[in-house]
Design an enzyme around this catalytic site. Structure first.
Site, PDB file in Angstrom:
ATOM      1  CB  CYS A 133      -0.906   0.001   1.241  1.00  0.00           C
ATOM      2  SG  CYS A 133      -2.058   1.402   1.305  1.00  0.00           S
ATOM      3  CB  CYS A 137      -1.730   4.522   7.592  1.00  0.00           C
ATOM      4  SG  CYS A 137      -2.906   5.332   6.479  1.00  0.00           S
ATOM      5  CD  GLU A 189      -7.693   3.961  -0.659  1.00  0.00           C
ATOM      6  OE1 GLU A 189      -8.778   3.997  -1.270  1.00  0.00           O
ATOM      7  OE2 GLU A 189      -7.608   4.038   0.575  1.00  0.00           O
ATOM      8  CB  SER A 222     -11.935   0.043   3.272  1.00  0.00           C
ATOM      9  OG  SER A 222     -11.201   0.862   4.166  1.00  0.00           O
ATOM     10  CB  SER A 245      -9.688   4.272   6.953  1.00  0.00           C
ATOM     11  OG  SER A 245     -10.054   2.970   6.569  1.00  0.00           O
ATOM     12  CG  HIS A 247      -7.878   5.582  11.300  1.00  0.00           C
ATOM     13  ND1 HIS A 247      -8.615   4.534  11.822  1.00  0.00           N
ATOM     14  CD2 HIS A 247      -7.459   5.183  10.063  1.00  0.00           C
ATOM     15  CE1 HIS A 247      -8.626   3.537  10.949  1.00  0.00           C
ATOM     16  NE2 HIS A 247      -7.944   3.901   9.874  1.00  0.00           N
ATOM     17  CB  CYS A 364      -4.306  -5.105   6.816  1.00  0.00           C
ATOM     18  SG  CYS A 364      -3.871  -4.842   5.112  1.00  0.00           S
TER      19      CYS A 364
END
Length: 385
Positions: A133, A137, A189, A222, A245, A247, A364
């Site tokens: 990804c 993050c 993503e 998502s 997402s 957060h 994940c």
């Protein structure tokens, strides 16, 4: 934790991978495209429907089981329409077999993960849309690994079809023998691989032989908040659930936790989400990982409540599954309960996600990271040539 013996470990991934797309598979094409491919091979068009019925309808991959095809053409058609896309590396199970995580090796050596979760009333699979990804993050194992490449449409679909076969085999005791829900919450993503993810959704929801025949309302996509893609998704005439997402409810913290927030701020992301809800009539799921002493303060719960009050939204609080060596940890249960209380007092529907799969590297990217580490450790111990 149970390690399922039917799938052997593979530890010969190349040290350096060259990202490349896989061979074309029938799930990359709609039925008309499959028919054109088959006729180009000199076979009648209806052979495409026969092979598609085996793959999507019967969840069969072995050409020797396709007995309605002439023996002379089975291998050739299967080779053209059903090339192997996912090589099993490792499969782990916990929760008495109700949670199963699969690690796959792709044709170029990249690793991706899928998870099957069985419940009394449904079977859900969580699938990956990218190898790695690029969203970076910092609390996510996949984000720490970086992006290798986008998956093809068929690589995405094949994860769901394989795990649908696991469910159909009766291996998930206490659950229905049919896959019913798919969530795009695995590696990657989804909206950064937009066209292939949309094509994969259409395969998943189209009835056999076109696709797997799932309900659109049982598909969840998502995103960390790619605003143009969210708005584009709203125009697709699909009734899938959007999971955002978030957060963090404030830009200062979300800039750190979800770096794409430096491009699209909280207000802009939520505005796109509310437009999606208005156009589709679908409630938006707000995903919020509870991170100790980072985003779990009461004032952040109150701010989130004010942002979401009166909106078509549901908060899904996620107890963080920390990655090894990470400075991030899950919020204590009393803190989590207070966060829930404040959101509900603000009139916001809130639940806490069921924590499954911790003992099988359930978060994940964790299993892929572990496999990479094992492979690198093996190589470090090898004698030089």
């Amino acid at each position: 934790m149970t390690s399922l013996p039917l799938i052997p470990a593979i530890s010969d991934a190349p040290a350096a991978r060259r990202a490349s797309m896989p061979p074309q598979h029938l799930a990359d094409l709609d039925l008309a495209g499959r028919q054109a491919l088959v006729t180009g091979l000199g076979e009648p068009a209806f052979r495409a429907k026969q092979v598609s019925n085996h793959y999507f309808g019967r969840l069969v991959r072995d050409p020797q089981e396709m007995t309605d095809l002439p023996a002379a053409t089975r291998e050739r058609l299967a080779g053209q329409l059903l090339p192997q896309l996912l090589t099993p590396v490792r499969e782990l199970a916990c929760d008495d077999g109700a949670t199963r995580k699969a690690l796959w090796k792709l044709h170029d050596g990249a690793l991706v993960e899928s998870v099957l979760m069985g419940y009394p009333d449904r079977v859900t699979v969580c699938i990956s849309s990218q190898a790695g990804c690029g969203m970076a993050c910092p609390f996510c194992a996949t984000g720490q690994a970086g992006l290798t490449r986008n998956l093809s449409t068929a690589e995405i679909v094949d994860q769901a079809v394989y795990l649908a076969g696991v469910a159909a085999s009766g291996a998930v005791a206490g659950s229905p023998p049919r896959l019913s829900h798919v969530v795009f919450m695995g590696m990657g993503e989804p909206l950064a691989n937009y066209s292939r993810v949309i094509a994969a959704i259409r395969r998943l929801v189209s009835p056999a032989p076109e696709g797997l025949g799932l309900s659109q309302r049982h598909i969840t996509v998502s995103t960390v908040g790619l605003v143009p893609a969210i708005r584009r998704l709203a125009s697709e005439d699909l009734s899938v659930t959007l999971a955002l997402s978030l957060h963090a409810p404030d830009d200062d913290l979300r800039d750190e936790l979800v770096p794409v927030n430096q491009r699209w701020k909280v207000a802009e992301v939520l505005d796109a989400a509310w437009d999606y809800a208005a156009r589709t009539g679908r409630r938006v799921s707000i995903e919020y990982a509870m991170i100790k002493d980072v985003n779990d303060q009461p004032w952040r719960a109150d701010l989130l409540g004010r942002l979401l009050a009166g909106k078509l939204a549901h908060v899904n609080l996620i107890p963080l599954n920390p990655t090894p060596g990470s400075r991030w940890d899950a919020s204590p249960k009393p803190v989590e309960r207070e966060f829930v209380r404040r959101l509900r007092d603000a009139g916001v529907s809130t639940t806490v996600r069921d924590t499954r799969g911790r003992e099988i590297d359930g978060a994940c990217g964790q299993l892929a990271a572990a496999e990479d580490n094992d492979t690198n450790t093996d190589r470090a111990g090898e004698a030089p040539a």
